[in-house]
Structures are given as C-alpha cells and as structure tokens.
Scaffold this motif. Structure first.
Motif, PDB file in Angstrom:
ATOM      1  N   ILE A 302      22.655  47.471 165.539  1.00 29.79           N
ATOM      2  CA  ILE A 302      22.367  48.545 166.048  1.00 29.79           C
ATOM      3  C   ILE A 302      21.220  49.639 166.117  1.00 29.79           C
ATOM      4  O   ILE A 302      20.882  49.940 166.871  1.00 29.79           O
ATOM      5  CB  ILE A 302      23.857  49.503 165.931  1.00 29.79           C
ATOM      6  CG1 ILE A 302      25.015  48.829 166.350  1.00 29.79           C
ATOM      7  CG2 ILE A 302      23.650  50.937 166.284  1.00 29.79           C
ATOM      8  CD1 ILE A 302      26.257  49.274 165.766  1.00 29.79           C
ATOM      9  N   GLN A 303      20.753  49.681 164.815  1.00 31.24           N
ATOM     10  CA  GLN A 303      19.609  50.543 164.516  1.00 31.24           C
ATOM     11  C   GLN A 303      18.234  49.894 165.237  1.00 31.24           C
ATOM     12  O   GLN A 303      17.627  50.513 165.721  1.00 31.24           O
ATOM     13  CB  GLN A 303      19.675  50.411 163.148  1.00 31.24           C
ATOM     14  CG  GLN A 303      18.267  51.403 162.773  1.00 31.24           C
ATOM     15  CD  GLN A 303      18.243  51.909 161.118  1.00 31.24           C
ATOM     16  OE1 GLN A 303      19.073  51.786 160.503  1.00 31.24           O
ATOM     17  NE2 GLN A 303      17.102  52.463 160.691  1.00 31.24           N
ATOM     18  N   THR A 304      18.271  48.599 165.326  1.00 25.09           N
ATOM     19  CA  THR A 304      17.133  47.709 165.818  1.00 25.09           C
ATOM     20  C   THR A 304      17.143  48.140 167.353  1.00 25.09           C
ATOM     21  O   THR A 304      16.128  48.581 167.728  1.00 25.09           O
ATOM     22  CB  THR A 304      17.251  46.213 165.542  1.00 25.09           C
ATOM     23  OG1 THR A 304      17.420  45.933 164.303  1.00 25.09           O
ATOM     24  CG2 THR A 304      16.169  45.399 166.377  1.00 25.09           C
ATOM     25  N   LEU A 305      18.347  48.058 168.177  1.00 26.94           N
ATOM     26  CA  LEU A 305      18.109  48.451 169.341  1.00 26.94           C
ATOM     27  C   LEU A 305      17.977  50.002 169.559  1.00 26.94           C
ATOM     28  O   LEU A 305      17.365  50.479 170.693  1.00 26.94           O
ATOM     29  CB  LEU A 305      19.596  48.069 169.734  1.00 26.94           C
ATOM     30  CG  LEU A 305      19.967  46.703 169.719  1.00 26.94           C
ATOM     31  CD1 LEU A 305      21.456  46.315 170.454  1.00 26.94           C
ATOM     32  CD2 LEU A 305      19.227  45.937 170.900  1.00 26.94           C
ATOM     33  N   LEU A 306      18.503  50.753 168.739  1.00 28.38           N
ATOM     34  CA  LEU A 306      18.454  52.129 168.922  1.00 28.38           C
ATOM     35  C   LEU A 306      16.782  52.621 168.738  1.00 28.38           C
ATOM     36  O   LEU A 306      16.357  53.390 169.497  1.00 28.38           O
ATOM     37  CB  LEU A 306      19.025  53.036 167.824  1.00 28.38           C
ATOM     38  CG  LEU A 306      20.501  52.997 168.061  1.00 28.38           C
ATOM     39  CD1 LEU A 306      21.330  54.053 166.890  1.00 28.38           C
ATOM     40  CD2 LEU A 306      20.779  53.799 169.365  1.00 28.38           C
TER      41      LEU A 306
END
Length: 614
Positions: A302-306
C-alpha cells in the motif's frame, strides 16, 4: 574482417546466446538463486530515512492476546462488525479485512450484522482468495477455485479485492499482482490497490488500461511485469524484528474491540489480519530471514502505491541488449589483448559493470540484470584464455617442428622447458664440431640429371641429419653438399666429443649402405669426408635481431674442424688431438701424423677414427 576473427566471433556468439537463454528461460532466469539474493542485499542497504513507514497505515493484529481473550478461531462475524464500527467511529479512511469469509456463518444473524456494516460503510474491503493448482506456473493464472465473500454478506463487488501473495522460485515474496483475472477474464484488484485507491485522489488512482493491459497510477505507468506483478518496496522488516518507532503502528484486535472511546485513527488505512504463526499467513521476504505476515506485506505494498515509487526491473529486451553490449565489448577486448592486460581489462569491466548496476539501482531505482552480463563477460574471458593457450600451443608445435629440423627432439624439449629467451649474442662454450663433405659429388652431378642429383644429395643429407639427431647434436647448417653440426650446444653435455664421434661413425656406416644402393642404381657412388674438433667456441645467435638470426658457432675450434674435413679422404674420419685426448679409450683410433692446415703456423697432429672398439 580477418579470418583470425572468425573463431573468437563464433565462440562469443555462442556464449552470448547461452547467456541470453539463461536470462530468458523463465521469468526469474536460470541463475535466479544468485541474481535474486544480490538484488535483495541491495534492497537491504536502505537507510532508516529511506525506509520510513507511512504513519497513516495501521495494523490491527489478530494476535495471541486476542485469541486468548475472544476464543478459538474462526470468530463470529458480528465481532468484525463491531470492530469495523469502532474503526469508522475513530475516523479510519479505509479498512481492509484480511480474513477469508467464503462460507455462510452457522448463525445467520452474524452474517446479517456484518452485511449491515458493509452496506453502511463503502470504505471496507473484503478478501478474495484465488486458489491455483500446486504445480501450475503462476504465469498461467488459471485458478482452480476462487473464494469470494459469502453471498450472505451482500458485499458490493467494489468492496472485494484479492489477497494472493506469490513467491519466486526461491520461495520469497518480492512482488504482488496488481490484479488477477477471474473466470470471465475480469481483473480483481489487489487488496493493496483497492485500499490505496480509497486514499488517492481521482487523478492518481491505480487502474488497468483495458486497451493495452497497462497498469497506471494516474497518468504514470506502473512497471508491472507480464504477470501484472510489481516489485514491492519493503519499508519495514517483519514485525518481530522492528521496534515501535520503525514499524507500522499496531493495535491488538481485542483492544480495539473493547475500546470505550475513539482511537487515534483519523484518515488512516487500517488493515485487520492474522498476526500469529499458527494461522499460516506468513512468507519469506528479501529483507529478512524471518517470515513476514501477509498483513505486513499488504501494508508495505500500500505504501509503495501511495508513494508511487517502484523498483523498475529491466524488461527482457533491455536485459538482452545489455548482455549483447557486454558480450560484444568483451569479444573485441579479449581478442585484442591477452595475458596480464586482458586480466586487468576483465577485472576492470567486471567491477565497472557492478558499479554501474549499483548506480542505476540507487539513483534510478532500476534493476538491470547483474549475473547474466557478468556471466557472459567471464565466459568470454575464459574462452579467450583457452583460445590464446591453444593458439600458443599451435605456434609452439609449429616452432618445435621447425626447430626440430635443426636439433634432436630431446634438445628441443629441453630448450622449451628451460624457458630461455632467444636473443642476439653468444657465449663461450666447450663444444665439439663436425664438418661433413661428400667426396665425388662433382663428378656424380655431371653424369646425372639435375633432379637425380637433388634426390641423391637429399638422401646423403638425410643420413647426416639422422645421425646428428640420434646423438643429440645440433644441425648448424647445410653448406652446399656439406654439413656443419655441433655437440654440446645449446644444451651442454659432458660427453659431447664421444657423441660427435659416434654420430660420425653412424654417418660413415649408413653412407656405405647408401653408396651400394647408388652403385646399383646409377653405377656411381660417393663417400663422406669428416673432420671433428673439440674445444672452446662462441655459440649463439648471430645476425639481425629484427629480421633473421642464425644459431651457430664461431672461433678457432670451428675453423680447425673445417680444415680437418677438407683434408679427409673419402670415407675417412679425422679428429684433432683435442678430441683424441677425450675419446682415445672409447674407439679404435690410429694416428695419421702432423699435417699443415690453412690458418695454422705450426702443423697439427691428426688422428683417424677407425670405428668402435670390438
């Protein structure tokens, strides 16, 4: 292009094709067990600032503490409904439940309670589990079964996302599929994609371009591979190894359930999932030997995508191009240079490519192939060593063959093993010289045809050469119908006078046989006249260092041997008193007396060798 390039070019092309095959044979390549750990070590090199977890991402743990308090798993679904209510009241922006609920609950009231919450809050995501046959290649993506949320939960399709985590051949989870096709070919987004989209602006959401199959984050393409997977950036290690300041904030499920007031979760993405080893939801990752819980992997994705930061792996065409470039450069350099220079080039290129690879990784977040270009580089270098060695062996054999026409094979081998360089100049050595001349050659040449003369001459010279080599002598030169040979050089022998006399006796014996043959064939025969002298002479290479060298002996010892040969009668072997003193007890020798020779003021004592002692 010269012919000398054909063999190295062919070998280089074969090596290049092998390297490309190893690189493309599967998604991870044939050398994945080397390549992947090297890439993993680079990913571990991130600083704490670079690996700072997003404080908007929270994890609600289904941990041992919660299991002890609530009871044996699975729990009533009303419990999840209560926790979702607590999280919504605390201001959570997105909630992901990483617990598969594919079957209806035994108590329909539990399903109804959760269904009401799902209908009330559209920011709750439930899991979809794709089940694949054990031996199927992940790239085929043909599910054996798909576990959707139970129909009794009345979940909206937009509230569903897959939770599958795929591992590479070495068993480690490095990537997550952004979406998986269902039975109808429609893509179900990843758990992380669905939750990240609840946080992203409309212009930045992660979607799949149906026209070209490209995954996009807003207007920017996501570097997904052919299996729709993107490399996950790990901002945390497994929770067991992280302290409170460097991991995602976690709360125990039971603590959330029993909280009496709102929790500090305003605007947060909250993931609810197993955090106990016994629930079988953990995977090895590149960042640690300790397995990471699935809920943690989803949090990192999720953090990668954010953040929109991905490690872009070089596509197969780019990787093949790099292998081609490295291979061609190696072929050119290692065919041009050899020895120490080639070794320095190899080390330099090997290190240089490693440095470039690190720079591309650190600055551009670009993962180029590492092992395969360096494999091609090393293979071409090794081949060049083998090729140069074979060429040198071929040249050595050629030189040995040429040199072997002048000295015996044993002398050639000994010279080559000594490793001494051939250089201009000479040294003083104690040697024995033989001069041989054919008596009666001129009358014979007048009676025979030129071709016949050459044939007879070659047969006589062959007799001389074989006798010289038989006793480890060195053929100095042919002088018209004569021969000059030396014994004791270039390899020194203490018994060189004896060796020379034995060679002379051998020549005389074989010449007698040849003479009978010629008399029968042509009606005419010839004999040898031989002169032998022993003593000091300067032996070495004389001539032009750049163009032509002649290995010979010069000095008074040489001159006297030549004078003795000129005084020898047909079939006679004359030796000087210097040679006689060294071999008088070894052969049948008779004194001839003193004779006057050119270049000597005083007469010299001469002896005739009759033969071997009976």
């Amino acid at each position: 292009m010269g012919k000398k390039w054909l063999q190295p070019l062919a070998a280089g092309l074969v090596i290049m094709l092998v390297a490309i095959y190893c690189y493309t044979v599967s998604a991870n390549g044939l050398f994945y067990f080397i390549e992947n750990p090297l890439q993993d070590n680079m990913r571990k090199a991130k600083t704490l600032d670079e690996r700072q977890p997003d404080d908007r991402i929270k994890i609600v743990k289904i941990d041992q503490h919660s299991l002890d308090a609530i009871g044996k798993f699975p729990w009533d679904r009303a419990v999840y409904a209560q926790v979702i209510e607590k999280l919504e009241q605390s201001g959570a922006a997105a909630i992901g439940i990483d617990v598969v609920m594919a079957e209806p609950s035994k108590n329909s009231a539990d399903d109804l309670a959760l269904a009401d919450v799902l209908a009330k809050y559209h920011n709750v995501i439930l899991p979809v589990q794709f089940n694949y046959p054990p031996k199927q290649q992940v790239g085929d993506l043909i599910p054996e079964k798909i576990d959707y949320p139970s129909p009794t939960l009345s979940a909206n399709p937009k509230q569903m996302a897959h939770i599958n985590v795929f591992v590479d051949k070495d068993g480690k989870a490095r990537k997550l599929p952004l979406g998986l096709p269902d039975e109808k070919g429609q893509y179900v987004p990843a758990f992380s994609v669905a939750l990240a989209n609840l946080m992203l602006n409309d212009g930045d959401k992660v979607i799949r371009n149906e026209a070209n199959g490209q995954w996009m984050r807003g207007s920017a393409a996501i570097p997904a591979d052919g299996r729709n997977q993107v490399t996950t950036e790990f901002y945390t290690k497994p929770r067991q190894q992280m302290d409170a300041e460097t991991g995602y904030e976690t709360l125990s499920f039971v603590d959330v359930l029993e909280s009496a007031k709102p929790l500090p979760l305003q605007g947060a993405i909250v993931l609810v999932g197993p955090y106990v080893t016994g629930m079988l939801d953990e995977y090895p990752t590149p960042v640690s030997a300790v397995k990471m819980f699935g809920i943690e992997i989803h949090a990192n994705m999720i953090q990668t995508l954010l953040e929109g930061k991905y490690y872009r792996e070089a596509g197969k065409p780019a990787g093949i191009g790099i292998i081609l470039l490295v291979s061609l450069a190696a072929m050119y350099i290692f065919n041009r240079f050899k020895g120490r220079t080639a070794l320095l080039f190899f080390i330099g290129l090997f290190v240089l490519y490693g440095v470039v690879w690190i720079v591309l990784y650190m600055v551009c977040s670009w993962l180029a192939p590492l092992v395969y270009p360096q494999f091609a580089l090393a293979a071409v270098y090794i081949w060049s060593i083998v090729s140069h060695y074979l060429d040198e062996r071929k040249e050595r054999n050629r030189v040995t063959g040429i040199f072997g026409r002048f000295v015996s094979k044993s002398v050639v081998d000994e010279l080559l093993q000594s490793g001494e360089e051939v250089k201009l100049g000479g040294s003083r050595k104690d040697i024995t010289l033989i001069f041989v001349d054919i008596r009666g050659f001129t009358p014979m040449s007048e009676r025979l045809e030129p071709e016949q003369v050459i044939q007879v001459l070659n047969e006589y010279l062959d007799v001389c050469t074989k006798a010289i080599f038989k006793f480890s002598g060195t053929l100095d030169k042919f002088i018209g119908d004569g021969v000059m040979a030396m014994f004791g050089a270039p390899i020194a022998y203490d018994d060189h006078p004896e060796m020379a006399v034995r060679a002379a006796i051998e020549m005389k014996s074989q010449a007698n046989l040849l003479e009978q043959k010629l008399i029968e064939k042509y009606g005419i025969g010839v004999k040898f006249g031989l002169g032998i002298n022993s003593g000091p002479a300067v032996v070495g290479n004389i001539g032009s260092e750049a163009l032509r060298l002649d290995y010979t002996a010069i000095g008074d010892t040489v001159n006297l041997a030549a004078r003795l040969e000129s005084n020898a009668k047909p079939g006679q072997i004359l030796i000087s008193e210097h040679t006689y003193a060294r071999v008088k007890d070894l052969f049948a020798i008779e004194p001839v007396g003193e004779i006057k020779v050119k270049g000597k003021e005083l007469p010299v004592m001469v002896y005739e060798v009759i033969g071997n002692l009976s």
